[in-house]
Design an enzyme around this catalytic site. Sequence first.
Site, short mmCIF file in Angstrom:
data_model
loop_
_atom_site.label_atom_id
_atom_site.label_comp_id
_atom_site.label_asym_id
_atom_site.label_seq_id
_atom_site.Cartn_x
_atom_site.Cartn_y
_atom_site.Cartn_z
N GLY A 31 46.53 57.96 72.54
CA GLY A 31 45.40 57.62 71.77
C GLY A 31 44.77 59.04 71.25
O GLY A 31 43.92 59.14 70.24
N CYS A 240 50.57 28.71 56.08
CA CYS A 240 51.22 29.17 55.03
C CYS A 240 51.51 28.07 53.95
O CYS A 240 52.28 27.23 54.29
CB CYS A 240 52.57 29.96 55.53
SG CYS A 240 53.44 30.63 54.19
N CYS A 243 55.87 28.29 54.21
CA CYS A 243 56.83 28.07 55.14
C CYS A 243 56.01 27.16 56.20
O CYS A 243 56.56 26.74 57.10
CB CYS A 243 57.33 29.39 56.22
SG CYS A 243 55.97 30.16 56.89
N CYS A 265 52.11 33.74 53.97
CA CYS A 265 52.38 34.93 55.09
C CYS A 265 52.52 36.14 54.30
O CYS A 265 53.22 36.42 53.38
CB CYS A 265 53.89 34.59 55.86
SG CYS A 265 53.90 33.11 56.85
N CYS A 271 58.18 34.92 56.99
CA CYS A 271 58.15 33.74 55.96
C CYS A 271 59.45 33.27 55.60
O CYS A 271 59.94 32.14 55.58
CB CYS A 271 57.35 33.95 54.87
SG CYS A 271 56.69 32.55 53.97
#
Lengths: 285, 187
Positions: A31, A240, A243, A265, A271
Amino acid sequence: MTDQAYNFAYLDEQTKRMIRRAILKGLAVPGYQVPFASREMPMPYGWGTGGVQVSAAVMTTDDCFKVIDQGADDTTNAVSIRSFFKRTAGVKATTRTAEASIIQTRHRIPEDALTESQILVYQVPIPEPLRFLEPRESETRKMHSLEEYGLMHVKLYEDISRHGHIATSYAYPVKVEGRYVMDPSPIPKFDNPKLGDCPAIQLFGAGREQRIYALPPYTQVISLDFEDHPFDPSKADHACGLCGAEHSYLDEVIIDDAGGRMFVCSDTDFCRSRQEDGHKGKDAA
Amino acid sequence: MPSQTLEGGFTEPAVQSATAFRSVMEAMARPGTCHTITGATPPSPLSKAAGAVLLTLCDTNTPLYLAGPTDTPEVRAWIAFHTGAPLVGPTVCAFAIGSWADLMPLDPYPIGTPDYPDRSATLIVETDTLPSEKAALIGPGIKDKAYLSLPDLAPIQINHRLFPLGLDFIFTSEATVTALPRSTQVS
């Protein structure tokens, strides 16, 4: 075909050593943004110069490389970076998440779960999460060293007081291993839960801002929130159109000039593989 | 100049250093795991793994401290030819190399500053015979718990308490590399 006029993976060896040392420091202090001497790359800032330098420093000849831009494999940025490394490093390229050993990404984490043999490289525009709250680098550096992150909570609180909820929807700040507050790059907050406890190594490169940071595998990553306003990884409330996936991150696409729209997607590989498996959404042809 | 000085580097620097770095990176990202690292043949007493780590990470920008018996004319000449790293004492080094006993104590090495915790030293510890006692590791990069034979616990525990400051350790033995970043808690 490797372009023999360039060194393997474009960068010279001394530059790669410098980047590699920064990556090791980043992994040792998860980080924390490690400064590095970012080079001019043959593409403009904002097109992934940081990610490209990190990818070049970790790439070996055996790797299989995938690039996504907001989830898509077929945008200009993704296509050009993929062909850049095909030419300068001679690596295999793929669009399939499961086949890739290095995935360079702009602003998304793939929907498919990553594995221990993969490395995810993020392109980062502004690595400093406190930058829009405090423009001076000398001050933000001090705030990180003193672990003084009150300002970030004030910002999220102001969101709540103005909008009734935390309105930050991308580049949502996270706390790493209870120490450093980190900008996860502008991924949608929907992707934040995938940052923590991830089996893959995650590396972040900011070329213009000259910073590298990292998340080792299985690192604890917590999205900042409040007890009465817990973190909510929201997405568009649709399935979606192509899909039919109900739990993937969606793009809204305007399809005519009469207000028509569809949701698809954002991860094109996810997808496509679902469609190949026979899944069909309501807008599929 | 003895030919030993000129030999033993990477024959294909770009490709071999990339592979070597991946081993070091995997080791640093997943403390306690062992990785093979090859390509270098440094003069004794340096191990092949230590030689490869030096070639991968050291250059004219990284002051190096040779601890104890590693500080021989042959090693100095090899490092000068292949990396160009300036040789210094422990207080200003970016990398140090030697056995655990020769590198001790840890106090003189730079541990970084609160503003820049990255300005710290990385110790390359040559280990021939590790004590069989295994320490338990927890922290970033480790799923539940990992185990690693360590030469000594107390200095490493003190080092971890300095987090985010502190030293990082790369352990080398023959052609194997493993690492212990400052973030790992050892017991």
